[in-house]
Design a protein around this motif. Structure first.
Motif, PDB file in Angstrom:
ATOM      1  N   PHE A 302      73.954  77.358  14.077  1.00 55.16           N
ATOM      2  CA  PHE A 302      75.257  77.501  13.435  1.00 55.16           C
ATOM      3  C   PHE A 302      76.330  76.711  14.183  1.00 55.16           C
ATOM      4  O   PHE A 302      77.182  76.055  13.562  1.00 55.16           O
ATOM      5  CB  PHE A 302      75.640  78.981  13.375  1.00 55.16           C
ATOM      6  N   SER A 303      76.319  76.771  15.497  1.00 52.01           N
ATOM      7  CA  SER A 303      77.356  76.105  16.287  1.00 52.01           C
ATOM      8  C   SER A 303      77.313  74.600  16.086  1.00 52.01           C
ATOM      9  O   SER A 303      78.351  73.948  15.936  1.00 52.01           O
ATOM     10  CB  SER A 303      77.171  76.441  17.770  1.00 52.01           C
ATOM     11  N   ARG A 304      76.130  74.028  16.081  1.00 52.87           N
ATOM     12  CA  ARG A 304      76.017  72.578  15.907  1.00 52.87           C
ATOM     13  C   ARG A 304      76.434  72.154  14.506  1.00 52.87           C
ATOM     14  O   ARG A 304      77.006  71.078  14.330  1.00 52.87           O
ATOM     15  CB  ARG A 304      74.584  72.141  16.200  1.00 52.87           C
ATOM     16  N   ALA A 305      76.152  73.026  13.519  1.00 53.90           N
ATOM     17  CA  ALA A 305      76.536  72.675  12.151  1.00 53.90           C
ATOM     18  C   ALA A 305      78.034  72.836  11.922  1.00 53.90           C
ATOM     19  O   ALA A 305      78.644  72.045  11.194  1.00 53.90           O
ATOM     20  CB  ALA A 305      75.753  73.544  11.164  1.00 53.90           C
ATOM     21  N   SER A 306      78.647  73.833  12.541  1.00 58.28           N
ATOM     22  CA  SER A 306      80.054  74.141  12.277  1.00 58.28           C
ATOM     23  C   SER A 306      81.017  73.401  13.194  1.00 58.28           C
ATOM     24  O   SER A 306      82.170  73.165  12.820  1.00 58.28           O
ATOM     25  CB  SER A 306      80.292  75.655  12.406  1.00 58.28           C
ATOM     26  N   PHE A 307      80.568  73.059  14.403  1.00 58.94           N
ATOM     27  CA  PHE A 307      81.425  72.366  15.370  1.00 58.94           C
ATOM     28  C   PHE A 307      80.657  71.176  15.936  1.00 58.94           C
ATOM     29  O   PHE A 307      80.290  71.147  17.117  1.00 58.94           O
ATOM     30  CB  PHE A 307      81.846  73.328  16.485  1.00 58.94           C
ATOM     31  N   PRO A 308      80.411  70.169  15.095  1.00 65.84           N
ATOM     32  CA  PRO A 308      79.506  69.078  15.494  1.00 65.84           C
ATOM     33  C   PRO A 308      80.060  68.174  16.580  1.00 65.84           C
ATOM     34  O   PRO A 308      79.288  67.416  17.193  1.00 65.84           O
ATOM     35  CB  PRO A 308      79.297  68.310  14.178  1.00 65.84           C
ATOM     36  N   THR A 309      81.352  68.216  16.857  1.00 66.74           N
ATOM     37  CA  THR A 309      81.911  67.308  17.863  1.00 66.74           C
ATOM     38  C   THR A 309      81.701  67.824  19.287  1.00 66.74           C
ATOM     39  O   THR A 309      81.947  67.093  20.247  1.00 66.74           O
ATOM     40  CB  THR A 309      83.423  67.115  17.630  1.00 66.74           C
ATOM     41  N   LEU A 310      81.266  69.073  19.441  1.00 66.03           N
ATOM     42  CA  LEU A 310      81.091  69.664  20.769  1.00 66.03           C
ATOM     43  C   LEU A 310      79.622  69.682  21.150  1.00 66.03           C
ATOM     44  O   LEU A 310      78.736  69.734  20.299  1.00 66.03           O
ATOM     45  CB  LEU A 310      81.625  71.101  20.786  1.00 66.03           C
ATOM     46  N   ARG A 311      79.372  69.679  22.441  1.00 64.92           N
ATOM     47  CA  ARG A 311      78.020  69.945  22.907  1.00 64.92           C
ATOM     48  C   ARG A 311      77.889  71.467  23.061  1.00 64.92           C
ATOM     49  O   ARG A 311      78.808  72.147  23.510  1.00 64.92           O
ATOM     50  CB  ARG A 311      77.736  69.237  24.231  1.00 64.92           C
ATOM     51  N   HIS A 312      76.731  71.984  22.706  1.00 68.23           N
ATOM     52  CA  HIS A 312      76.533  73.434  22.710  1.00 68.23           C
ATOM     53  C   HIS A 312      75.394  73.760  23.676  1.00 68.23           C
ATOM     54  O   HIS A 312      74.254  73.994  23.273  1.00 68.23           O
ATOM     55  CB  HIS A 312      76.246  73.944  21.293  1.00 68.23           C
ATOM     56  N   ASP A 313      75.735  73.758  24.951  1.00 75.13           N
ATOM     57  CA  ASP A 313      74.728  73.981  25.984  1.00 75.13           C
ATOM     58  C   ASP A 313      75.108  75.124  26.912  1.00 75.13           C
ATOM     59  O   ASP A 313      74.689  75.158  28.070  1.00 75.13           O
ATOM     60  CB  ASP A 313      74.505  72.709  26.799  1.00 75.13           C
ATOM     61  N   LEU A 314      75.937  76.079  26.420  1.00 79.87           N
ATOM     62  CA  LEU A 314      76.310  77.201  27.272  1.00 79.87           C
ATOM     63  C   LEU A 314      76.108  78.519  26.536  1.00 79.87           C
ATOM     64  O   LEU A 314      76.199  78.592  25.307  1.00 79.87           O
ATOM     65  CB  LEU A 314      77.748  77.065  27.761  1.00 79.87           C
ATOM     66  N   ALA A 333      64.949  76.660  26.178  1.00 79.03           N
ATOM     67  CA  ALA A 333      64.153  76.097  25.081  1.00 79.03           C
ATOM     68  C   ALA A 333      65.004  75.742  23.874  1.00 79.03           C
ATOM     69  O   ALA A 333      64.564  74.976  23.007  1.00 79.03           O
ATOM     70  CB  ALA A 333      63.063  77.085  24.678  1.00 79.03           C
ATOM     71  N   THR A 334      66.226  76.281  23.772  1.00 81.10           N
ATOM     72  CA  THR A 334      67.114  75.977  22.645  1.00 81.10           C
ATOM     73  C   THR A 334      68.245  75.027  23.041  1.00 81.10           C
ATOM     74  O   THR A 334      69.189  74.867  22.285  1.00 81.10           O
ATOM     75  CB  THR A 334      67.711  77.276  22.074  1.00 81.10           C
ATOM     76  N   GLY A 335      68.164  74.441  24.231  1.00 77.49           N
ATOM     77  CA  GLY A 335      69.173  73.469  24.649  1.00 77.49           C
ATOM     78  C   GLY A 335      70.286  74.024  25.510  1.00 77.49           C
ATOM     79  O   GLY A 335      71.227  73.301  25.850  1.00 77.49           O
ATOM     80  N   VAL A 336      70.214  75.294  25.884  1.00 78.07           N
ATOM     81  CA  VAL A 336      71.244  75.881  26.742  1.00 78.07           C
ATOM     82  C   VAL A 336      71.021  75.438  28.185  1.00 78.07           C
ATOM     83  O   VAL A 336      69.891  75.428  28.675  1.00 78.07           O
ATOM     84  CB  VAL A 336      71.231  77.424  26.634  1.00 78.07           C
ATOM     85  N   ARG A 337      72.104  75.101  28.864  1.00 74.65           N
ATOM     86  CA  ARG A 337      72.028  74.684  30.267  1.00 74.65           C
ATOM     87  C   ARG A 337      72.845  75.574  31.186  1.00 74.65           C
ATOM     88  O   ARG A 337      72.518  75.740  32.350  1.00 74.65           O
ATOM     89  CB  ARG A 337      72.516  73.237  30.388  1.00 74.65           C
ATOM     90  N   TRP A 338      73.949  76.147  30.669  1.00 66.33           N
ATOM     91  CA  TRP A 338      74.839  76.979  31.469  1.00 66.33           C
ATOM     92  C   TRP A 338      74.835  78.411  30.941  1.00 66.33           C
ATOM     93  O   TRP A 338      74.870  78.640  29.728  1.00 66.33           O
ATOM     94  CB  TRP A 338      76.273  76.446  31.430  1.00 66.33           C
ATOM     95  N   PHE A 339      74.831  79.355  31.870  1.00 65.68           N
ATOM     96  CA  PHE A 339      74.892  80.782  31.552  1.00 65.68           C
ATOM     97  C   PHE A 339      76.103  81.376  32.272  1.00 65.68           C
ATOM     98  O   PHE A 339      76.286  81.163  33.478  1.00 65.68           O
ATOM     99  CB  PHE A 339      73.608  81.477  32.015  1.00 65.68           C
ATOM    100  N   CYS A 340      76.941  82.117  31.534  1.00 60.83           N
ATOM    101  CA  CYS A 340      78.183  82.659  32.105  1.00 60.83           C
ATOM    102  C   CYS A 340      78.279  84.157  31.824  1.00 60.83           C
ATOM    103  O   CYS A 340      78.121  84.587  30.683  1.00 60.83           O
ATOM    104  CB  CYS A 340      79.404  81.963  31.498  1.00 60.83           C
ATOM    105  N   THR A 341      78.564  84.926  32.858  1.00 61.48           N
ATOM    106  CA  THR A 341      78.794  86.361  32.706  1.00 61.48           C
ATOM    107  C   THR A 341      79.751  86.835  33.789  1.00 61.48           C
ATOM    108  O   THR A 341      79.986  86.134  34.777  1.00 61.48           O
ATOM    109  CB  THR A 341      77.478  87.164  32.789  1.00 61.48           C
ATOM    110  N   HIS A 342      80.296  88.019  33.576  1.00 62.74           N
ATOM    111  CA  HIS A 342      81.109  88.674  34.602  1.00 62.74           C
ATOM    112  C   HIS A 342      80.560  90.050  34.945  1.00 62.74           C
ATOM    113  O   HIS A 342      80.960  90.660  35.929  1.00 62.74           O
ATOM    114  CB  HIS A 342      82.559  88.829  34.107  1.00 62.74           C
TER     115      HIS A 342
END
Length: 862
Positions: A302-314, A333-342
């Motif tokens: 969904f993110s790549r289809a709706s916001f194609p100008t951004l990279r979606h790796d987080l 496996a889905t292209g994520v490189r960064w993980f963020c949590t608090h």
């Protein structure tokens, strides 16, 4: 020395020259127990029930949705007024600064409401009007309602003066400047910030899709939040804002297309940033590996289809209750490189050791992991600098991320926050700010990857240990729908592999993925959330059943057409209206005979008459021939009135059940009943597995912080009685099934335990039914082991985790309860696939359960 207050002024006011703050906590008045009005801080309830809060100077009142009315007449101190107006232009702005812990909050000034808040919008910085400066007192009234689950508190209240000229010619910011210098000196830094120090500021509004409000309120909160943020972007050119999640943006796209178009325009301008990752900010320990993968696949698509100008790796998951060790492999496996949590900042016992690290799964897959700044913060310079120094001490990096904005129920940054940030942006003593996107900040951190520490385990949250079994109905719904969707996908793949079948609709995982949100599936929301989720679960299950069965019919029809009745590795004739029965195995399993309960009649597979036994609950038990791999078997049934009455041939029976007195065995597994219930288990090697009977235990449990989330660590020290009626009684004792029932009570709640061993089955089924009438209690099944097990394992999202039965470190001791998804076990040999081997014991779970182990026992919450 400060000057004395002017005549007629309340005690505690100091001169404008020496102070820019005025603490109002001692001045609030409330109703006292004797019916008079007096200082709120002097009310005896707080000192008696919350002495810890009283020592901190909080105004306190009881939990349970009770109202507290605080009143104060506030004049402008004469020194402040004189210095403000003796110049040709005003030099200061006065703000009423409040922070509360209340379910509802309302500030009234001279009878007019000027601010509202709640548990999430917990603060304000209200600017006082010009008439106050001219000497007109303000009548303040603060109306607060305590939370249902916790006592209420007015945390602080004060007046603060801000300079209208950033140069601060009157020195109004001197006190805060001194505090910033003191913070740096205590941290061993120079008094002035280094040139490299600073903040990367990103506005944020954490929005739980459901929690203390139903889902419908979430859509309204999102609409208000995004509309507010887009408006603030026009007033504050520096503002950048980030928000999850794909499910929320999908709703906007469908229901509020005009607002979604404004958001997409702001995204294109670089001011608005979707922080997406999974479909929702899901739970990451209670869901299956297939669901975890789908969360990321649906979110990324969904993110790549709706916001194609951004990279979606987080992956942005600031609030989920812990993270399974296999998450890096699934997300990568889905292209994520960064993980963020608090969330790991909430650890109750041991602070998580890293703020920036590489998180590695067993297969070697890695994510770069960032422990973010707190969510729900504002522009307080002392809080910001304190956090920056902690970040610098932990990472060696002088620039920290900061996330101002009201959160949990949406809201985002306010004009007051942005004005406060702008005020301190111009002060040399404060670390400089740079507003920008999270992606830009992560780009700066990318080159550090090679030198970061590596974490090779789950991210265990030392809190919220009660979530695996809170609201078990939600866990059952989740497990059932996960299985149905997986079966539907496999069936659709089989139908597609056999050629040109009519095109079927895609399998829709999104209803399931939404309900896996981290305050729905764990059971931590209000009852209305689950009442409204019930029809959603049922509708999704019906749809998945239709899709699975339709795909199976297509596959079986095509398979039979092409192979004269063969479908998979075992089959006979094609289905007909008179013979619609098939046994289908959708997993690539090894060959093993299975015993199922089917309608009465004579059942045949090809020329083979299948062994059968009447079932006590109706119908009959039938043993099917072994299926291997993905396979299907056509069954034919002759109704009972047409049955020849011939007995099923015993020579075709695999591992029949034999009952001798109180003992029962099928050659693969055996057990013994007695006055203590299930007293012994043994495997094919006849080696005893138990040191004593299975123990059904009941404990008093008040939780540690919040009932729906937490377990008390000392629950075992508060046992309660559990009474059984006599000994277990046999219900069935045939060659295909032996079953028993044991009835009793735990407190006022009737209990029924059913045990069942089937022919050819290597496990004993235990089904506990409870008509629950208790509160604040914990049920556990404890398994005493005949041999001490050094290791234990549990199946979780993304793979199996192992733990030593005897903890060796303080951090291992803190993991006294973990979530088991489908399997937990103890053994002398634990490997990547769990426990296996002679003399070892595994417990299969029908959905997530809280599990724990000690060297001589294993325990599961019921």
């Amino acid at each position: 020395m400060p000057e004395a207050p002017a005549a007629g002024q309340p005690h505690g006011i100091e001169t404008f020259q020496s102070r820019s703050r005025w603490d109002l906590q001692p001045l609030w008045q409330c109703l006292q127990p004797d019916g008079t009005t007096g200082p709120a801080l002097a009310h005896p309830w707080g000192a008696e029930h919350r002495p810890d809060w009283t020592r901190r100077g909080l105004v306190i009142w009881p939990r349970g949705g009770l109202w507290q009315r605080l009143q104060l007449t506030l004049p402008c101190p004469e020194p402040w007024r004189l210095h403000q107006w003796q110049r040709s232009a005003a030099v200061a702005r006065a703000r009423l600064v409040l922070r509360w812990w209340a379910e509802q909050a309302e500030l009234r000034v001279d009878g007019e409401r000027v601010h509202c808040g709640d548990l999430f919008d917990t603060a304000c910085r209200w600017p006082l009007p010009e008439r106050w400066w001219q000497g007109e007192p303000l009548r303040l009234e603060l109306i607060l309602r305590s939370p249902l689950h916790d006592d209420g508190a007015l945390i602080h209240s004060r007046l603060e003066l801000e300079p209208l000229d950033p140069a601060d010619p009157a020195g109004l910011l001197a006190e805060t400047r001194e505090a910033l210098v003191a913070l740096r000196r205590r941290a061993g830094d120079s008094p002035d910030p280094s040139p490299a120090a600073g903040f990367h500021v990103l506005g944020h509004a954490h929005l739980d899709l459901a929690w203390l409000w139903p889902v419908a309120d979430t859509w309204q909160a999102a609409e208000r939040t995004f509309d507010s943020v887009l408006g603030l972007m026009e007033r504050f050119p520096q503002l950048h804002f980030g928000h999850s999640t794909p499910a929320l943006y999908a709703w906007l796209q469908l229901q509020r297309p005009a607002l979604m178009a404004r958001i997409q325009a702001a995204v294109a301008a670089g001011r608005f940033e979707p922080l997406n990752g999974p479909w929702v900010e899901s739970d990451c320990v209670l869901i299956s590996t297939a669901s975890l993968l789908r969360q990321f696949q649906e979110g990324q698509w969904f993110s790549r289809a709706s916001f194609p100008t951004l990279r979606h790796d987080l992956a942005w998951l600031p609030d989920s209750f812990g993270f399974a060790a296999g998450l890096p492999a699934v997300a990568a496996a889905t292209g994520v490189r960064w993980f963020c949590t608090h969330k790991l900042a909430w650890n109750a016992d041991h602070p998580f050791p890293h703020r920036l690290f590489r998180w590695r799964s067993r297969d070697g897959s890695e994510l770069l992991a960032l422990m973010t700044a707190p969510i729900g913060t504002d522009g307080d310079p002392e809080a910001m600098e304190g956090y920056r120094l902690e970040w610098q001490r932990a990472t060696g990096l002088p620039r920290a991320l900061w996330l101002p904005g009201v959160g949990d129920h949406g809201g985002g940054p306010t004009a007051e926050m942005l004005e406060q940030l702008a005020l301190w942006q111009g002060q040399s003593v404060a670390a400089p700010q740079r507003h920008g996107s999270l992606r830009d900040y992560l780009v700066e951190l990318d080159p550090l990857a090679g030198q970061l520490p590596v974490w090779r385990d789950e991210l265990y949250l030392e809190l919220h240990r009660g979530c695996p079994t809170t609201r078990p109905d939600q866990k059952r719904h989740n497990r059932t729908l996960e299985r149905l969707l997986r079966e539907a996908e496999l069936a659709a793949a089989l139908a597609g592999a056999w050629g040109s079948a009519p095109e079927a609709p895609a399998i829709d995982w999104r209803p399931l993925l939404f309900q896996q949100f981290h305050d729905i599936l764990p059971g931590t929301s209000i009852p209305e959330v689950f009442e409204q989720a019930e029809p959603q679960w049922r509708a999704a299950r019906r749809a998945a059943c239709r899709q699975r069965d339709g795909a199976l019919h297509r596959w079986l029809a095509m398979a039979c057409d092409r192979s004269d009745g063969a479908a998979g590795s075992a089959a006979s004739a094609a289905p007909t209206p008179a013979q619609p029965w098939w046994a289908v195995q959708l997993q690539p399993l090894r060959a093993r005979s299975r015993t199922l309960r089917l309608p009465p009649g004579c059942w045949r597979a090809g020329d083979l008459t299948l062994p059968a036994q009447p079932a006590a609950a109706g119908g009959q038990w039938v043993q099917l021939p072994a299926l291997e791999g993905v396979a299907a078997l056509s069954l034919r049934r002759r109704p009972p009135n047409l049955d020849s009455g011939a007995d099923s041939p015993a020579e075709h029976l695999s591992h029949p059940v034999v009952v001798t007195g109180s003992r029962c065995s099928n050659g693969l597994l055996g057990f013994q009943l007695g006055t203590g219930g299930l007293e012994q288990l043994w495997g094919a090697d006849r080696e005893p597995l138990l040191a004593g009977p299975l123990q059904w235990c009941r404990y008093r449990d008040q939780g540690e912080f919040w009932d729906a989330w937490d377990l008390a660590a000392d629950a075992r020290q508060h046992p309660l009685t559990w009474s059984w009626q006599g000994s277990p009684a046999w219900v069935e004792r045939g060659p295909l099934c032996a079953s028993f029932v044991w009835r009793g009570h735990c407190g006022r709640s009737p209990v029924r335990l059913e045990g069942r061993l089937l022919a050819g089955s290597p496990w004993l089924e235990l089904i506990l039914r409870v008509d629950w009438r208790q509160r604040h209690e914990l049920l556990r099944l404890e398994v005493p082991l005949a041999r001490s097990a050094p290791r234990w394992a549990a199946d979780t999202s993304g793979g199996v985790i192992e733990r030593p039965s005897e903890p060796c470190t303080a951090r291992e001791w803190a993991r006294w309860e973990v979530s088991g998804d489908q399997l937990a076990g103890l053994g002398r040999r634990c490997g990547d696939q769990g426990v296996a081997g002679s003399g070892d014991l595994a417990v299969l779970l029908d959905g997530p359960q809280g599990v724990s182990a000690r060297p001589g026992s294993w325990a599961c919450r019921c």
